[in-house]
Design a protein around this motif. Structure first.
Motif, PDB file in Angstrom:
ATOM      1  N   GLU A 121      34.953  50.102  48.270  1.00 26.58           N
ATOM      2  CA  GLU A 121      35.360  49.025  49.216  1.00 26.58           C
ATOM      3  C   GLU A 121      34.813  49.101  50.419  1.00 26.58           C
ATOM      4  N   GLN A 130      28.246  41.873  47.694  1.00 29.13           N
ATOM      5  CA  GLN A 130      29.332  41.599  46.501  1.00 29.13           C
ATOM      6  C   GLN A 130      29.049  42.177  45.379  1.00 29.13           C
ATOM      7  N   THR A 132      30.506  43.249  41.193  1.00 28.08           N
ATOM      8  CA  THR A 132      31.464  42.697  40.083  1.00 28.08           C
ATOM      9  C   THR A 132      31.560  43.907  39.138  1.00 28.08           C
ATOM     10  N   LYS A 150      42.541  46.319  42.681  1.00 27.15           N
ATOM     11  CA  LYS A 150      43.202  45.030  43.128  1.00 27.15           C
ATOM     12  C   LYS A 150      43.207  44.741  44.507  1.00 27.15           C
ATOM     13  N   LYS A 153      38.456  43.304  48.824  1.00 29.61           N
ATOM     14  CA  LYS A 153      37.608  42.101  49.270  1.00 29.61           C
ATOM     15  C   LYS A 153      36.139  42.092  48.660  1.00 29.61           C
ATOM     16  N   ASP A 154      35.390  41.020  48.135  1.00 26.29           N
ATOM     17  CA  ASP A 154      34.086  41.525  47.736  1.00 26.29           C
ATOM     18  C   ASP A 154      33.919  42.087  46.675  1.00 26.29           C
ATOM     19  N   LYS A 156      34.937  41.813  42.415  1.00 26.24           N
ATOM     20  CA  LYS A 156      35.715  41.049  41.344  1.00 26.24           C
ATOM     21  C   LYS A 156      35.544  42.137  40.083  1.00 26.24           C
ATOM     22  N   ASP A 179      46.488  39.870  41.217  1.00 26.06           N
ATOM     23  CA  ASP A 179      45.746  39.542  42.289  1.00 26.06           C
ATOM     24  C   ASP A 179      44.474  38.807  41.803  1.00 26.06           C
ATOM     25  N   SER A 180      44.135  37.973  42.616  1.00 26.68           N
ATOM     26  CA  SER A 180      42.876  36.977  42.447  1.00 26.68           C
ATOM     27  C   SER A 180      41.858  37.486  42.037  1.00 26.68           C
ATOM     28  N   ASN A 181      41.343  38.886  42.437  1.00 24.00           N
ATOM     29  CA  ASN A 181      40.214  39.438  42.080  1.00 24.00           C
ATOM     30  C   ASN A 181      40.173  40.058  40.632  1.00 24.00           C
TER      31      ASN A 181
END
Ligand SMILES: *Cc1c(COP(=O)(O)O)cnc(C)c1O
Length: 455
Positions: A121, A130, A132, A150, A153-154, A156, A179-181
Motif C-alpha cells: 500500500e 496500480q 493486481t 482488503k 487503494k489501487d 485489486k 470490500d470492492s477490491n
C-alpha cells in the motif's frame, strides 16, 4: 542491500524491484547477496515491533526510511489479539510452543502477509501505480492475503480456490470479505487447476498490458524476511545460549526463515522439519531423494504439497551459490520428476536439518496426548511438530511452532478428542455473514475474461 536470483547469481536488484516481481525473469527465487549480521544484545527488552524493525531494516536497505518502515510494521501488528504478538508457552522443561495464530485469519501466514499488505500500500501510494494481486490457495494463504489487502487503494485482489474443496471456515474467511477490491473465484477443479491458471495468466500478454500482476505466494522474499522475526523473538524470551526449532513444513517457507535467522547470527542449534504423509522434504533430508509423488489429502491440508518451491533457496546455498548448478538440477528434476542429491550434499543438509514424516493417525493421537497431558489443544499442522517435541529431549530450549488455531480445523479436532474445539468470537459470527464469490469452470480463457472485465 542487493538481490540475486537462484538462477542468475550475477543479478543485482533493489528490494523494491524484487518485491513486486515474485519470480526472477529466469524463473529463479530472489536472495540477498549477503547476510546482515545482527547483534542480539541490541534486541533485548525491545517490543516485537522494534525487533521486527531491526531484523528487516538491513534487507530493505535504503528503499524506505526507518520511520516509514516502522509505521508499516506497527500498523501490521496493531490488531493482533495477544500483547506479545507471538507468545512462547512453556509446556515442559526446555519444551516450548511458539503460538503464531493471533492475526486476523488465525494462521502464521498473517505475520508476513499483514506486513506485505501495508508495505505494498505504501509503495503503491508513493509510486502512483496500480497493481493486481493474483493467487491460488488451498487453504490459509488466500484468507490471509484477502485480510491483508482488503480496502487498499489501487490494489485489486483475485484469489482462486478449488470449489467445494476447502473447509467451510477457510472458504468463509475469504468469501465474507465484501470490500470492492476483493474478488473470490471458486474454480470447478482442483488446487492444481487453480495454480495452473494463475501461472498461465502471469505470462499472458493481454493481462500484463492492462495491469501489473503481483504474486504473494510463499516464494515472495518479503514473506520469508518477515517470518525470520519471530525466531529471534522466541530466543529473546528464553535467555539461554542456544535454541532449536521444530517447524511443520510444506513449501519450505517457514523453516527457511529460521535458516535466515541463523545466517543473521541467531544461535540456532538444530532445525527439525515435520511433514505429514506428503513427505518429499523428509525424503530429501534423509535420503537426498527429490521425487514428486501424488498429493495425498491429510488432516493438515496446508502441508499437502509435493513440490516445496522454497527449497530451491537452500539448494542454492549448498551448491555454493552457483546458479548454473541450480539450473541443471531443476531442469533434471522437471524432466524426470526426480533428482538424487550426492552423499556429500546430503551430509551438509543433515548438519543443518533433521526431518520426520508424521502420519494422520499419529497426528490425531498427538492432539489427544497434548490435550490430556498438558491441557494444550493444537491444530493438526501444529500436532505434526508436537509429536517430535514429545519424543525428543533437549538440554536447551526446543521450540515447536503452532501454525494455526485449532478452531480452523474443527473436524480433525473432534476426531482426535471426541468434541469440537470452542470457537473464538471472531470466527463464530463468520457463519452469519453474507458470502461473495463467482463460480467458474476450470478454463483459463474464461477466468481470464472474467478478470479482464473487472480490472
Ligand atoms: C502454510 C502452512 C504450513 C506450511 O508452511 P510452509 O511455509 O509452506 O512450509 C503449515 N501449517 C499451516 C497452518 C500453514 O498455513
Amino acid at each position: 542491500m542487493h538481490y540475486l536470483s537462484t538462477r542468475n547469481d550475477k543479478l543485482r536488484e533493489t528490494f523494491t524491484n524484487i518485491l513486486f516481481q515474485g519470480l526472477s525473469r529466469e524463473g529463479g527465487l530472489f536472495l540477498p547477496v549477503e547476510w546482515p549480521n545482527i547483534d542480539i544484545n541490541t534486541l533485548r527488552d525491545k517490543s516485537y515491533k522494534e525487533v521486527a524493525l531491526h531484523i528487516m531494516r538491513p534487507f530493505v536497505g535504503g528503499d524506505l526510511k526507518d520511520d516509514n518502515l516502522y509505521e508499516i510494521i506497527s500498523s501490521s501488528y496493531d490488531d493482533f489479539r495477544h500483547p506479545k504478538i507471538a507468545p512462547l508457552v512453556n509446556v515442559d522443561s526446555n519444551k516450548y510452543i511458539l503460538e503464531l495464530f493471533y492475526g486476523p485469519t488465525f494462521s502464521f501466514k498473517d505475520y508476513a502477509l499483514q506486513f506485505l499488505g501495508n508495505l505494498f500500500e505504501h509503495l503503491v501510494r508513493t509510486s502512483k501505480k496500480q497493481i493486481t494481486v493474483l493467487g491460488a490457495t488451498s487453504g490459509d494463504t488466500g484468507s490471509a492475503a484477502i485480510e491483508a489487502f482488503k480496502g487498499k487503494k489501487d490494489i485489486k485482489v483475485f484469489i482462486l480456490h478449488p470449489y467445494n474443496k476447502v473447509s467451510d471456515i477457510q472458504r468463509r474467511q475469504m468469501t465474507t470479505v465484501t470490500d470492492s477490491n476483493i474478488f473470490n473465484i471458486a474454480v470447478e477443479g482442483t488446487f492444481d487447476d487453480c495454480q495452473k491458471t494463475v501461472k498461465d495468466l502471469f505470462v499472458d500478454q493481454e493481462i500484463q498490458k492492462k495491469t501489473s500482476l503481483t504474486a504473494i505466494n510463499s516464494i515472495n522474499w518479503s514473506r520469508i524476511m518477515a517470518q525470520a522475526v519471530y525466531y529471534f523473538w522466541s530466543y529473546l524470551q528464553t535467555e539461554k545460549d542456544k535454541i532449536s526449532f521444530i517447524v511443520p513444513s510444506g513449501n519450505f517457507g517457514n523453516i527457511f526463515s529460521a535458516r535466515v535467522a541463523k545466517h543473521m547470527g541467531l544461535p540456532i542449534d538444530r532445525l527439525h522439519i515435520s511433514t505429514n504423509q506428503n513427505d518429499i522434504l523428509h525424503r530429501i533430508i534423509s535420503q537426498g531423494q527429490m521425487t514428486m509423488n501424488k498429493v495425498e489429502h491429510t488432516f493438515s491440508p496446508s502441508m499437502d504439497i509435493q513440490v516445496a518451491s522454497n527449497f530451491e533457496r537452500q539448494l542454492f546455498e549448498i551448491f555454493n551459490n552457483n546458479s548454473n548448478s541450480i539450473v541443471d538440477v531443476m531442469r533434471e528434476f522437471q524432466n524426470n520428476k526426480s533428482y538424487t542429491l550426492s552423499n556429500s550434499i546430503i551430509s551438509v543438509l543433515q548438519e543443518i536439518y533433521s526431518s520426520a514424516s508424521v502420519s494422520d493417525e499419529l497426528t490425531l493421537t498427538t492432539i489427544k496426548l497434548f490435550n490430556d497431558k498438558y491441557k494444550y489443544l493444537a491444530d493438526p499442522h501444529t500436532a505434526t511438530g508436537l509429536s517430535l517435541l514429545d519424543q525428543y529431549s533437549s538440554d536447551h530450549p526446543l521450540v515447536s511452532l503452532a501454525c494455526a488455531h485449532p478452531a480452523k480445523f474443527g473436524s480433525a479436532i473432534e476426531k482426535a478428542i471426541g468434541e469440537p474445539p470452542s470457537f473464538p468470537k471472531e470466527l463464530e459470527n463468520i457463519f452469519d455473514k453474507e458470502e461473495k464469490m463467482t463460480i467458474l469452470e476450470k478454463n483459463t480463457n474464461l477466468i481470464k475474461s472474467h478478470i479482464l472485465e473487472l480490472l
